[in-house]
Design a protein around this motif. Sequence first.
Motif, PDB file in Angstrom:
ATOM      1  N   ALA A 140      -2.014   4.507 -10.281  1.00  0.00           N
ATOM      2  CA  ALA A 140      -3.305   4.990  -9.783  1.00  0.00           C
ATOM      3  C   ALA A 140      -3.114   6.104  -8.760  1.00  0.00           C
ATOM      4  O   ALA A 140      -3.867   7.075  -8.717  1.00  0.00           O
ATOM      5  CB  ALA A 140      -4.111   3.843  -9.168  1.00  0.00           C
ATOM      6  N   MET A 141      -2.079   5.968  -7.934  1.00  0.00           N
ATOM      7  CA  MET A 141      -1.800   6.998  -6.933  1.00  0.00           C
ATOM      8  C   MET A 141      -1.486   8.332  -7.607  1.00  0.00           C
ATOM      9  O   MET A 141      -2.042   9.369  -7.258  1.00  0.00           O
ATOM     10  CB  MET A 141      -0.632   6.567  -6.046  1.00  0.00           C
ATOM     11  N   TRP A 142      -0.569   8.314  -8.576  1.00  0.00           N
ATOM     12  CA  TRP A 142      -0.188   9.564  -9.244  1.00  0.00           C
ATOM     13  C   TRP A 142      -1.313  10.110 -10.100  1.00  0.00           C
ATOM     14  O   TRP A 142      -1.496  11.325 -10.194  1.00  0.00           O
ATOM     15  CB  TRP A 142       1.101   9.382 -10.040  1.00  0.00           C
ATOM     16  N   ASP A 143      -2.130   9.237 -10.720  1.00  0.00           N
ATOM     17  CA  ASP A 143      -3.301   9.718 -11.463  1.00  0.00           C
ATOM     18  C   ASP A 143      -4.231  10.477 -10.533  1.00  0.00           C
ATOM     19  O   ASP A 143      -4.754  11.532 -10.873  1.00  0.00           O
ATOM     20  CB  ASP A 143      -4.062   8.549 -12.109  1.00  0.00           C
ATOM     21  N   TRP A 144      -4.436   9.950  -9.318  1.00  0.00           N
ATOM     22  CA  TRP A 144      -5.308  10.608  -8.343  1.00  0.00           C
ATOM     23  C   TRP A 144      -4.730  11.968  -7.954  1.00  0.00           C
ATOM     24  O   TRP A 144      -5.429  12.973  -7.932  1.00  0.00           O
ATOM     25  CB  TRP A 144      -5.477   9.732  -7.092  1.00  0.00           C
ATOM     26  N   MET A 145      -3.436  11.994  -7.670  1.00  0.00           N
ATOM     27  CA  MET A 145      -2.816  13.257  -7.248  1.00  0.00           C
ATOM     28  C   MET A 145      -2.868  14.319  -8.341  1.00  0.00           C
ATOM     29  O   MET A 145      -3.193  15.469  -8.081  1.00  0.00           O
ATOM     30  CB  MET A 145      -1.371  13.033  -6.839  1.00  0.00           C
ATOM     31  N   LEU A 146      -2.531  13.919  -9.549  1.00  0.00           N
ATOM     32  CA  LEU A 146      -2.446  14.889 -10.634  1.00  0.00           C
ATOM     33  C   LEU A 146      -3.807  15.286 -11.190  1.00  0.00           C
ATOM     34  O   LEU A 146      -3.903  16.234 -11.959  1.00  0.00           O
ATOM     35  CB  LEU A 146      -1.532  14.343 -11.727  1.00  0.00           C
ATOM     36  N   ALA A 147      -4.878  14.591 -10.783  1.00  0.00           N
ATOM     37  CA  ALA A 147      -6.232  14.931 -11.218  1.00  0.00           C
ATOM     38  C   ALA A 147      -6.861  16.000 -10.325  1.00  0.00           C
ATOM     39  O   ALA A 147      -8.032  16.317 -10.471  1.00  0.00           O
ATOM     40  CB  ALA A 147      -7.108  13.683 -11.218  1.00  0.00           C
ATOM     41  N   HIS A 148      -6.087  16.555  -9.418  1.00  0.00           N
ATOM     42  CA  HIS A 148      -6.577  17.562  -8.465  1.00  0.00           C
ATOM     43  C   HIS A 148      -7.429  18.617  -9.166  1.00  0.00           C
ATOM     44  O   HIS A 148      -7.026  19.120 -10.191  1.00  0.00           O
ATOM     45  CB  HIS A 148      -5.381  18.230  -7.766  1.00  0.00           C
ATOM     46  N   PRO A 149      -8.588  18.970  -8.642  1.00  0.00           N
ATOM     47  CA  PRO A 149      -9.188  18.554  -7.374  1.00  0.00           C
ATOM     48  C   PRO A 149     -10.170  17.398  -7.501  1.00  0.00           C
ATOM     49  O   PRO A 149     -10.839  17.067  -6.547  1.00  0.00           O
ATOM     50  CB  PRO A 149      -9.908  19.809  -6.919  1.00  0.00           C
ATOM     51  N   GLN A 150     -10.305  16.796  -8.659  1.00  0.00           N
ATOM     52  CA  GLN A 150     -11.268  15.710  -8.843  1.00  0.00           C
ATOM     53  C   GLN A 150     -10.937  14.524  -7.962  1.00  0.00           C
ATOM     54  O   GLN A 150      -9.809  14.058  -7.951  1.00  0.00           O
ATOM     55  CB  GLN A 150     -11.302  15.275 -10.306  1.00  0.00           C
ATOM     56  N   GLY A 151     -11.925  14.042  -7.208  1.00  0.00           N
ATOM     57  CA  GLY A 151     -11.736  12.887  -6.347  1.00  0.00           C
ATOM     58  C   GLY A 151     -11.091  13.185  -5.008  1.00  0.00           C
ATOM     59  O   GLY A 151     -10.892  12.298  -4.214  1.00  0.00           O
ATOM     60  N   HIS A 152     -10.745  14.437  -4.771  1.00  0.00           N
ATOM     61  CA  HIS A 152     -10.099  14.779  -3.517  1.00  0.00           C
ATOM     62  C   HIS A 152     -11.137  15.005  -2.424  1.00  0.00           C
ATOM     63  O   HIS A 152     -12.111  15.703  -2.620  1.00  0.00           O
ATOM     64  CB  HIS A 152      -9.257  16.044  -3.676  1.00  0.00           C
ATOM     65  N   GLU A 178      -2.648   0.545  -4.001  1.00  0.00           N
ATOM     66  CA  GLU A 178      -1.551  -0.390  -4.196  1.00  0.00           C
ATOM     67  C   GLU A 178      -0.812  -0.110  -5.497  1.00  0.00           C
ATOM     68  O   GLU A 178       0.350  -0.466  -5.637  1.00  0.00           O
ATOM     69  CB  GLU A 178      -2.072  -1.822  -4.188  1.00  0.00           C
ATOM     70  N   ASP A 179      -1.470   0.518  -6.447  1.00  0.00           N
ATOM     71  CA  ASP A 179      -0.902   0.772  -7.766  1.00  0.00           C
ATOM     72  C   ASP A 179      -0.292   2.172  -7.818  1.00  0.00           C
ATOM     73  O   ASP A 179      -0.999   3.163  -7.652  1.00  0.00           O
ATOM     74  CB  ASP A 179      -2.008   0.635  -8.814  1.00  0.00           C
ATOM     75  N   PRO A 180       1.019   2.286  -8.041  1.00  0.00           N
ATOM     76  CA  PRO A 180       1.644   3.610  -8.068  1.00  0.00           C
ATOM     77  C   PRO A 180       1.091   4.513  -9.170  1.00  0.00           C
ATOM     78  O   PRO A 180       0.981   5.716  -8.987  1.00  0.00           O
ATOM     79  CB  PRO A 180       3.135   3.336  -8.289  1.00  0.00           C
ATOM     80  N   VAL A 221       0.818  -1.207   0.000  1.00  0.00           N
ATOM     81  CA  VAL A 221       0.000   0.000   0.000  1.00  0.00           C
ATOM     82  C   VAL A 221       0.856   1.263   0.000  1.00  0.00           C
ATOM     83  O   VAL A 221       1.826   1.370   0.752  1.00  0.00           O
ATOM     84  CB  VAL A 221      -0.953   0.006   1.222  1.00  0.00           C
ATOM     85  N   LEU A 222       0.479   2.193  -0.856  1.00  0.00           N
ATOM     86  CA  LEU A 222       1.073   3.527  -0.884  1.00  0.00           C
ATOM     87  C   LEU A 222       0.066   4.494  -0.293  1.00  0.00           C
ATOM     88  O   LEU A 222      -1.137   4.383  -0.551  1.00  0.00           O
ATOM     89  CB  LEU A 222       1.398   3.935  -2.323  1.00  0.00           C
ATOM     90  N   HIS A 223       0.549   5.430   0.488  1.00  0.00           N
ATOM     91  CA  HIS A 223      -0.324   6.442   1.086  1.00  0.00           C
ATOM     92  C   HIS A 223       0.142   7.796   0.580  1.00  0.00           C
ATOM     93  O   HIS A 223       1.282   8.193   0.793  1.00  0.00           O
ATOM     94  CB  HIS A 223      -0.256   6.399   2.612  1.00  0.00           C
ATOM     95  N   GLY A 224      -0.761   8.491  -0.128  1.00  0.00           N
ATOM     96  CA  GLY A 224      -0.402   9.777  -0.704  1.00  0.00           C
ATOM     97  C   GLY A 224      -1.090  10.927  -0.003  1.00  0.00           C
ATOM     98  O   GLY A 224      -2.231  10.804   0.449  1.00  0.00           O
ATOM     99  N   THR A 225      -0.390  12.042   0.074  1.00  0.00           N
ATOM    100  CA  THR A 225      -0.945  13.278   0.613  1.00  0.00           C
ATOM    101  C   THR A 225      -0.735  14.364  -0.432  1.00  0.00           C
ATOM    102  O   THR A 225       0.393  14.636  -0.832  1.00  0.00           O
ATOM    103  CB  THR A 225      -0.263  13.680   1.931  1.00  0.00           C
ATOM    104  N   CYS A 226      -1.823  14.979  -0.860  1.00  0.00           N
ATOM    105  CA  CYS A 226      -1.781  16.034  -1.863  1.00  0.00           C
ATOM    106  C   CYS A 226      -1.414  17.361  -1.201  1.00  0.00           C
ATOM    107  O   CYS A 226      -1.537  17.518   0.008  1.00  0.00           O
ATOM    108  CB  CYS A 226      -3.149  16.144  -2.532  1.00  0.00           C
TER     109      CYS A 226
END
Length: 56
Positions: free
Chosen positions: A37-49, A33-35, A19-24
């Motif tokens: 997916a983690m970076w997609d979530w971070m870079l999609a800011h603010p969607q999904g935050h 678990e997928d790196p 598990v990776l834990h990200g903080t924007c």
Amino acid sequence: MSGRTGEVYRVDWLPGTDVLHGTCHCGAEHSAEDPVAMWDWMLAHPQGHDRGGHGS
């Protein structure tokens, strides 16, 4: 250096897991678990935050 935004993204690995834990930079947190997916979530800011909880 030009182009700096002052945004800080942090990704920590949780030892003993996959598990990776990200903080924007906005304070929202997410776990995955997928790196990619983690970076997609971070870079999609603010969607999904959601500052109040952990994503999956």
